[in-house]
Design an enzyme around this catalytic site. Structure first.
Site, PDB file in Angstrom:
ATOM      1  N   HIS A 172     -11.332  -4.161   9.239  1.00  0.00           N
ATOM      2  CA  HIS A 172     -11.860  -3.939   7.882  1.00  0.00           C
ATOM      3  C   HIS A 172     -13.213  -3.237   7.892  1.00  0.00           C
ATOM      4  CE1 HIS A 172      -8.875  -7.127   7.202  1.00  0.00           C
ATOM      5  NE2 HIS A 172      -8.820  -6.740   5.941  1.00  0.00           N
ATOM      6  N   GLU A 202       0.805  -1.229   0.000  1.00  0.00           N
ATOM      7  CA  GLU A 202       0.000   0.000   0.000  1.00  0.00           C
ATOM      8  C   GLU A 202       0.838   1.279   0.000  1.00  0.00           C
ATOM      9  OE1 GLU A 202      -0.875  -2.622   1.934  1.00  0.00           O
ATOM     10  OE2 GLU A 202      -2.867  -3.155   1.204  1.00  0.00           O
TER      11      GLU A 202
END
Lengths: 348, 335
Positions: B133, B64
């Site tokens: 998440h 990322e």
């Protein structure tokens, strides 16, 4: 002390080319060498002046001097074209001068003035030039490396024959982002030369104390299939030649390459660093025996390529440029308060 | 509504926005984990690789920080990357590139260059995705000068805000909601709901004002329905753009009725609801009948069990009860 750059002339790891050293050089390109001498001297005198201005309180904040490492950026940029992109960390004054940025604008940025290249908002660590393809000037250790890969990505995407020259310090070689970038650069065969300026110290922590692989940082790309070459970063001719080969490697579409420049910084990490983590003898030995400028001076004089008078004239010219920059950096006004809110965000 | 209006899902609208932007501008590229062959973890980039090819719809390694860093570097040269970060929860991995590089480059280089990239991500609860998440982390981004932060609630906004984001010279953090991808609405490609930056009044009402964004707009609208049955007319404002934001129309609306609540899915403490509440309080102090109240997520990591997960965020019932209390109470809260 850390491994001496003097011994650092052999290839390592996935390197495919022959060892380079000064003695292996067939000829001296005198014009080029004189150019390099001039550029290295400009960087040194500029940095000495910056150190003085810092001492006088005219430069605040951070100020990381490049003294001792001049051969690296001079040699690499000497082998690049103006279309190639350059990005580096916060020890960036030398890079800007080597890329042809105006010394007056650089010095005035150090003093935080309106006439600075970033209008007094960036300072020593943060300058940019679209015209010279210089992309900064970044303060987070290692964070410029993915940006350099991104520049290379854009060059490749547009089908341009341009290379990204991404400079990395030895300390940054232990940041995770660097390896994410190595992987992507190798995966997508991006035209990027990763130039590791191994000045032996990550701030005050020596390479032996910060890197498990010891001193061959150029091997760190091996698991991605990125070739690595160790170069004597105190020898501008060796740097030039290695950089030319590396840039040619990228232009040939072979993907990234790592050059580990074994170099040395004479001054502290920044102006506030008394450098107690190393001995004065170590520094003095480097200065007296391995200085990149002195060694070129010697070649020029002993080879009969230049006279003392010639070099004195260069000295004088450089001194004038630096004096003019220092003068400008003090005369340029401080930014207007109205500048506080400009360039945060702009509208399309 | 124009002749171009059609029914679409939020996901389809986003995909259409990407495709139309890529057709219009060769500098727009999409990059991220699983955006290509897989079609996107939530299907937003489905089939884009077929039309635009792997060079423009770039599958990346799971890196990322590197993805956003490469996007920043490419954007500095003038490309318009849309970098997808699969879950906003991965913000910790990208915050250096976003907060220290993307957001600062224009300012610290004296305005000489910008970073015209869009970071697309999604957050929120609703799928039992658990603590790592399901978060709502918009306040992390909204706290960084130099970033634009938008959170579309509707199908039409999903399309138009993304198209508009791809014209901005500076980085835009575009946060979708995972529970909205399948929601349906009218997509009118010729008619945005409002200009970029402006809030939209989703329901008029003169008794109290509810300010929300993203999924909470729909929860607030459901609450307003219930309230109407109880004789209370609540206005529902959709903020859309969190930073920079244009609060003026909302402030005017609050001044007219003297009562306001802010609803966010993100947890209460240190959240964006506090910023909204503070601004409304500062600007409408003389006209407020009651303190501005924050109706926000609970201060807990998001749990996986559906009943616990549902209890961790504001529901229409909770919002309606809070609003009913806000308009009926005579004595101030502290008395």
């Amino acid at each position: 002390m850390a491994k001496s750059p003097a011994a650092a002339t052999s290839k390592k790891g996935a390197a495919k080319k022959a060892p380079r050293s000064k003695s292996a050089k067939p000829n001296v390109d005198v014009d080029q060498l004189k150019q390099d001498y001039r550029m290295m001297l400009l960087i040194r005198r500029f940095e000495e002046k910056a150190g003085q201005l810092y001492g006088m309180g005219l430069i605040g904040g951070f100020c990381h001097l490049y003294i001792g490492q001049e051969a690296v950026v001079t040699g690499v940029q000497g082998s690049a074209t103006g279309d190639d992109g350059v990005i580096t960390s916060y020890r960036d004054h030398g890079h800007m001068l080597a890329c042809g940025l105006d010394p007056k604008g650089v010095m005035a940025e150090l003093t935080g003035r309106e006439g600075g290249l970033s209008k007094g908002k960036g300072g020593s660590m943060h300058m940019f030039s679209k015209e010279k393809n210089f992309y900064g000037g970044h303060g987070i250790v290692g964070a410029q490396v993915p940006l350099g890969a991104g520049m290379a990505f854009a060059y490749k995407y547009r089908g341009q024959d341009r290379v990204s020259l991404t400079y990395i310090g030895d300390g940054a070689m232990n940041q995770g982002q660097v390896y994410e970038s190595f992987n992507m650069a190798a995966l997508w065969k991006l035209p990027v030369v990763f130039i590791v300026e191994n000045n032996q110290y990550a701030m005050g922590t020596s390479a032996e104390r910060h890197s498990a692989s010891g001193l061959s940082l150029c091997n760190r790309g091996a698991s991605y299939g990125i070739p690595g070459v160790e170069v004597d970063g105190m020898d501008v001719m060796a740097v030039r030649e290695a950089a030319a080969d590396a840039i040619a490697h990228c232009r040939a579409g072979k993907g990234p390459i790592i050059l580990e420049m074994m170099t040395y910084r004479y001054r502290g990490h920044s102006m506030s660093d008394p450098a107690k983590y190393r001995s004065k003898d170590e520094v003095n030995e480097m200065r007296s025996q391995r200085d990149p400028i002195e060694s070129v001076r010697k070649v020029l004089l002993e080879g009969g390529y230049a006279t003392e008078e010639d070099l004195k004239a260069v000295d004088k010219e450089i001194k004038a440029i630096v004096a003019e920059a220092a003068d400008f950096s003090q005369k340029s006004p401080e930014p207007d308060p109205s500048e506080l809110y400009t360039d945060v965000l702009v509208d399309a | 509504m124009t002749a171009a209006a059609q029914t679409a899902t939020y996901r389809e609208a986003l995909r259409e926005a990407l495709a139309d932007a890529m057709r219009a501008d060769g500098d727009v590229i999409v990059m991220g984990e699983e955006v290509g062959l897989y079609g996107g973890a939530y299907g937003v980039t489905k089939d884009l690789i077929g039309e635009f090819g792997a060079a423009r719809v770039l599958d990346t390694p799971i890196s990322e920080a590197g993805i956003v860093g490469v996007a920043v570097g490419a954007a500095m040269t003038g490309l318009r990357p849309v970098a997808e970060i699969m879950y906003v929860d991965f913000a910790g991995l990208v915050m250096d590139q976003l907060g220290n590089q993307a957001a600062k480059i224009r300012y610290m280089f004296g305005g000489q260059t910008g970073v015209p990239m869009v970071l697309r991500t999604q957050g929120g609860t609703g799928r039992s995705a658990a603590a790592q998440h399901s978060q709502s982390l918009e306040s992390w981004f909204a706290h960084v000068p130099g970033l634009r932060v938008v959170m579309p609630a509707t199908v039409n906004d999903a399309y138009h805000l993304l198209r508009q984001a791809l014209t901005k010279p500076d980085p835009v953090v575009f946060i979708e909601h995972k529970a909205l991808y399948v929601s349906k609405g009218t997509l009118d490609k010729d008619k945005p709901d409002a200009p970029w930056g402006a809030p939209v009044l989703r329901r008029a009402g003169g008794d109290a004002v509810i300010v929300a964004y993203s999924r909470m707009v729909h929860e607030a609208l459901a609450a307003a329905e219930t309230l109407a049955e109880r004789g209370v007319e609540a206005a529902v404002w959709d903020l859309r753009c969190l930073n920079p934001m244009d609060l003026d129309p909302i402030l005017e609306s609050v001044r007219a009725c003297g009562r306001a609540a802010v609803v966010t899915e993100s947890c209460l403490t240190g959240g964006f609801a506090a910023e909204l509440s503070a601004q409304i309080s500062e600007h409408c102090f003389d006209r407020l009948e009651e303190p501005v109240i924050r109706i926000a997520g609970e201060d807990v990591p998001i749990p996986v069990a559906p009943d616990l997960e549902a209890a961790s965020i504001p529901t229409p019932g909770l919002i309606a009860d809070a609003m009913a209390w806000l308009v009926s109470r005579e004595a101030p809260a502290w008395a």
